[in-house]
Design a protein around this motif. Structure first.
Motif, PDB file in Angstrom:
ATOM      1  N   TYR A 158     -11.038  -2.092   4.469  1.00  0.00           N
ATOM      2  CA  TYR A 158      -9.633  -1.939   4.077  1.00  0.00           C
ATOM      3  C   TYR A 158      -9.072  -0.696   4.754  1.00  0.00           C
ATOM      4  O   TYR A 158      -9.713   0.365   4.775  1.00  0.00           O
ATOM      5  CB  TYR A 158      -9.520  -1.796   2.560  1.00  0.00           C
ATOM      6  CG  TYR A 158      -8.139  -1.400   2.076  1.00  0.00           C
ATOM      7  CD1 TYR A 158      -7.106  -2.324   2.025  1.00  0.00           C
ATOM      8  CD2 TYR A 158      -7.876  -0.090   1.678  1.00  0.00           C
ATOM      9  CE1 TYR A 158      -5.839  -1.962   1.580  1.00  0.00           C
ATOM     10  CE2 TYR A 158      -6.613   0.285   1.232  1.00  0.00           C
ATOM     11  CZ  TYR A 158      -5.596  -0.656   1.191  1.00  0.00           C
ATOM     12  OH  TYR A 158      -4.349  -0.286   0.758  1.00  0.00           O
ATOM     13  N   GLY A 195       2.851   0.884  -2.552  1.00  0.00           N
ATOM     14  CA  GLY A 195       1.781  -0.079  -2.376  1.00  0.00           C
ATOM     15  C   GLY A 195       2.103  -1.489  -2.825  1.00  0.00           C
ATOM     16  O   GLY A 195       1.221  -2.354  -2.828  1.00  0.00           O
ATOM     17  N   CYS A 239      -5.257   1.539   5.160  1.00  0.00           N
ATOM     18  CA  CYS A 239      -3.869   1.728   4.735  1.00  0.00           C
ATOM     19  C   CYS A 239      -3.278   2.897   5.509  1.00  0.00           C
ATOM     20  O   CYS A 239      -3.869   3.981   5.567  1.00  0.00           O
ATOM     21  CB  CYS A 239      -3.797   1.999   3.233  1.00  0.00           C
ATOM     22  SG  CYS A 239      -2.119   2.256   2.608  1.00  0.00           S
ATOM     23  N   THR A 240      -2.111   2.698   6.108  1.00  0.00           N
ATOM     24  CA  THR A 240      -1.479   3.742   6.907  1.00  0.00           C
ATOM     25  C   THR A 240      -0.639   4.672   6.039  1.00  0.00           C
ATOM     26  O   THR A 240      -0.350   4.392   4.872  1.00  0.00           O
ATOM     27  CB  THR A 240      -0.562   3.145   7.985  1.00  0.00           C
ATOM     28  OG1 THR A 240       0.589   2.563   7.352  1.00  0.00           O
ATOM     29  CG2 THR A 240      -1.285   2.102   8.814  1.00  0.00           C
ATOM     30  N   ARG A 268       4.210   0.729   4.402  1.00  0.00           N
ATOM     31  CA  ARG A 268       2.818   0.989   4.755  1.00  0.00           C
ATOM     32  C   ARG A 268       2.231  -0.304   5.309  1.00  0.00           C
ATOM     33  O   ARG A 268       2.545  -1.389   4.808  1.00  0.00           O
ATOM     34  CB  ARG A 268       1.999   1.421   3.538  1.00  0.00           C
ATOM     35  CG  ARG A 268       2.379   2.756   2.924  1.00  0.00           C
ATOM     36  CD  ARG A 268       1.435   3.080   1.777  1.00  0.00           C
ATOM     37  NE  ARG A 268       1.847   4.228   0.998  1.00  0.00           N
ATOM     38  CZ  ARG A 268       1.468   5.484   1.242  1.00  0.00           C
ATOM     39  NH1 ARG A 268       0.668   5.723   2.277  1.00  0.00           N
ATOM     40  NH2 ARG A 268       1.876   6.477   0.478  1.00  0.00           N
ATOM     41  N   THR A 304      -3.777   6.887   5.397  1.00  0.00           N
ATOM     42  CA  THR A 304      -3.818   7.415   4.040  1.00  0.00           C
ATOM     43  C   THR A 304      -5.162   7.129   3.386  1.00  0.00           C
ATOM     44  O   THR A 304      -5.707   7.958   2.661  1.00  0.00           O
ATOM     45  CB  THR A 304      -2.697   6.795   3.187  1.00  0.00           C
ATOM     46  OG1 THR A 304      -1.439   7.252   3.676  1.00  0.00           O
ATOM     47  CG2 THR A 304      -2.831   7.194   1.724  1.00  0.00           C
ATOM     48  N   GLU A 305      -5.717   5.949   3.678  1.00  0.00           N
ATOM     49  CA  GLU A 305      -6.952   5.539   3.008  1.00  0.00           C
ATOM     50  C   GLU A 305      -7.651   4.488   3.851  1.00  0.00           C
ATOM     51  O   GLU A 305      -7.005   3.683   4.530  1.00  0.00           O
ATOM     52  CB  GLU A 305      -6.616   4.950   1.630  1.00  0.00           C
ATOM     53  CG  GLU A 305      -7.813   4.469   0.834  1.00  0.00           C
ATOM     54  CD  GLU A 305      -7.413   3.754  -0.449  1.00  0.00           C
ATOM     55  OE1 GLU A 305      -8.334   3.349  -1.193  1.00  0.00           O
ATOM     56  OE2 GLU A 305      -6.200   3.586  -0.695  1.00  0.00           O
ATOM     57  N   TYR A 306      -8.980   4.507   3.810  1.00  0.00           N
ATOM     58  CA  TYR A 306      -9.754   3.379   4.334  1.00  0.00           C
ATOM     59  C   TYR A 306     -11.096   3.330   3.623  1.00  0.00           C
ATOM     60  O   TYR A 306     -11.643   4.354   3.209  1.00  0.00           O
ATOM     61  CB  TYR A 306      -9.915   3.429   5.858  1.00  0.00           C
ATOM     62  CG  TYR A 306     -10.525   4.682   6.436  1.00  0.00           C
ATOM     63  CD1 TYR A 306     -11.892   4.780   6.658  1.00  0.00           C
ATOM     64  CD2 TYR A 306      -9.718   5.757   6.806  1.00  0.00           C
ATOM     65  CE1 TYR A 306     -12.448   5.916   7.218  1.00  0.00           C
ATOM     66  CE2 TYR A 306     -10.259   6.900   7.363  1.00  0.00           C
ATOM     67  CZ  TYR A 306     -11.627   6.974   7.566  1.00  0.00           C
ATOM     68  OH  TYR A 306     -12.176   8.108   8.117  1.00  0.00           O
ATOM     69  N   GLU A 350      -1.127  -2.429   5.556  1.00  0.00           N
ATOM     70  CA  GLU A 350      -2.440  -2.553   4.936  1.00  0.00           C
ATOM     71  C   GLU A 350      -3.198  -3.677   5.633  1.00  0.00           C
ATOM     72  O   GLU A 350      -2.653  -4.764   5.847  1.00  0.00           O
ATOM     73  CB  GLU A 350      -2.310  -2.862   3.449  1.00  0.00           C
ATOM     74  CG  GLU A 350      -1.630  -1.752   2.651  1.00  0.00           C
ATOM     75  CD  GLU A 350      -1.537  -2.107   1.180  1.00  0.00           C
ATOM     76  OE1 GLU A 350      -2.503  -1.828   0.442  1.00  0.00           O
ATOM     77  OE2 GLU A 350      -0.505  -2.684   0.783  1.00  0.00           O
ATOM     78  N   SER A 402       3.646  -3.213   2.819  1.00  0.00           N
ATOM     79  CA  SER A 402       3.969  -2.792   1.454  1.00  0.00           C
ATOM     80  C   SER A 402       4.991  -1.670   1.471  1.00  0.00           C
ATOM     81  O   SER A 402       5.251  -1.044   2.513  1.00  0.00           O
ATOM     82  CB  SER A 402       2.698  -2.312   0.739  1.00  0.00           C
ATOM     83  OG  SER A 402       1.703  -3.311   0.743  1.00  0.00           O
TER      84      SER A 402
END
Length: 453
Positions: free
Chosen positions: A351, A384, A353-354, A423, A14-16, A425, A380
């Motif tokens: 960082y 989150g 996040c899946t 998720r 989802t994010e890095y 993290e 999480s």
């Protein structure tokens, strides 16, 4: 059932932040040179005998003209053996193995007239004839065609004299046969006709009825001018299809068609279903330094996960000179960390996040390297918020290098979170993340799906 997630792209994420994706290159293994070997390589470990076995092409010098119209020697399938998968010796097979084994003890299959452009496949879905190959031989009228052969032990072969590819001539590359568990069909990556240097694919539900070959990989405007694709060996690895795209750059000054002079390297490609391919444009096996074997060409031919160590071995056919120039050649052995094709590396403190993941079991492990840095892991909810007892502070900071690190939060695993959507993290410093494994079903859309969906 556990799933493995590699990071060829962002499909699981989802994010890095402050993290970069890097593709690896395997390193040549010391002593891993087999000068007697040629292209068309397959390797497997034989636990019953405690040895590794390699199938490869061998050229024989026999009286009379070569049965292959464009060659000067006689191509056959030969076998080599090894105690460690690195140091190889020609096999000494029983004389009755093949019509030529009595004269050439490493030969296991010479076809009706010859055997070329093959790939030996170990089919775990077929207990009667687990070994299969697609190969080139002549028909009764003397025309070169594509055939199938089957074996109980990989050494003694029975032929199926029904061509699998109807073409003007034949597919003159490593015709890579596998069973695709996604489509539940057999498939062969091949050429549609002689010297058509692109990648085509044909499929069959029963090894008897084959689809018309369709184009799956073709050079595009992002490539250097006049590039060609020599072939595509394909391997099913941890729920993903890994391909060694053989990228051939012909001599632009050569006016002969097809071009015969040129250089070959191996690009890493991947697919979620074995049909639609994604290019990384990363040269996985580059040409080596002048004077070294591989300075002219390096054809990635086989990928083996060593069952005794988990390490990956890549077997490549390498030449000292360019394509079409006589010179020394042989098989090179390369080594790579488990899952080591690609990794996510921190720059500073990174960082990751899946996507949301459904926890359907207790298993979770990371393939991660942080010998001088550290990694921390938090579980999480979808919004989150860390689950109680599963925060970064409960995990602490881990330092080390492990291909199967089982995370613990003050001694706890995932047992309390089975059935929940989570998720993962991660915080990383001077660390590389290669893979995540576990009893996890990712939400790529509205529903959780096994693997890559």
């Amino acid at each position: 059932m556990g799933q493995t997630f590699l990071f060829f792209d962002d499909f699981l994420l989802t994010e890095y932040r402050q993290v970069v994706r890097r593709f690896s290159r395997p390193e040549p293994v010391e002593g891993g040179i087999f000068p007697e070997g040629d292209w068309l390589i397959t390797v497997e470990y034989v636990p019953e005998e405690g040895i590794y076995r390699m199938w490869h092409r061998r050229w024989l010098q026999l009286p009379g003209p070569s049965p292959r119209p464009d060659a000067r020697a006689y191509p056959v399938m030969a076998v080599a053996e090894s105690d460690d998968g690195i140091h190889w010796r020609p096999a000494e097979l029983p004389p009755e193995t093949d019509r030529l084994t009595g004269r050439f003890p490493s030969v296991c299959f010479s076809g009706v007239t010859f055997c070329d452009e093959f790939h030996v496949y170990r089919d775990h879905t077929d207990p009667e004839f687990p070994y299969k190959t697609a190969y080139v031989d002549k028909d009764e009228g003397g025309e070169v065609r594509m055939w199938l052969a089957f074996s109980r032990d990989g050494l003694r072969w029975e032929t199926e004299r029904t061509p699998w590819l109807a073409a003007a001539r034949w597919s003159d590359t490593q015709n890579h046969l596998i069973y695709n568990p996604v489509t539940e069909r057999y498939q062969i990556t091949c050429r549609k006709s002689f010297v058509d240097r692109r990648v085509f694919l044909t499929e069959s539900p029963d090894l008897k009825h084959w689809t018309r070959p369709r184009l799956v990989l073709h050079p595009d405007p992002g490539d250097v001018p006049c590039l060609e694709f020599y072939g595509l060996p394909v391997f099913y690895y941890e729920g993903l299809f890994i391909g060694f795209l053989l990228v051939y750059r012909p001599d632009p000054g050569e006016r002969a068609k097809p071009a015969y002079r040129g250089q070959t390297v191996t690009e890493l490609v991947y697919s979620y279903d074995g049909l639609q391919w994604n290019r990384t444009r990363h040269i996985f096996l580059p040409r080596r330094h002048p004077g070294e074997l591989g300075a002219g060409q390096v054809f990635g031919s086989h990928l083996l996960t060593d069952p005794r160590t988990g390490r990956l071995y890549i077997y490549a056919y390498a030449t000292l000179r360019e394509h079409g120039v006589p010179g020394p050649s042989g098989v090179l052995v390369y080594g790579l960390r488990k899952d080591g094709f690609v990794y996510l590396e921190s720059v500073g403190t990174g960082y990751i996040c899946t996507k949301p993941l459904l926890v359907n079991g207790e298993r979770l492990s990371l393939n991660i390297s942080a010998p001088h840095g550290w990694v921390s892991l938090q579980v999480s909810d979808v919004e989150g918020e860390p689950y109680p007892g599963y925060g970064f502070e409960d995990f602490g900071r881990w330092r080390g290098d492990a291909t199967a690190l089982e995370p613990k939060w003050e001694g706890r695993g995932l047992e309390r979170l089975v059935g929940k959507t989570v998720r993962l993290e991660l915080l990383l410093s001077e660390a590389r993340l290669y893979a995540i494994r576990g009893d996890l079903l990712p939400f790529h859309g509205a529903d959780p799906l096994a693997g890559y969906g």
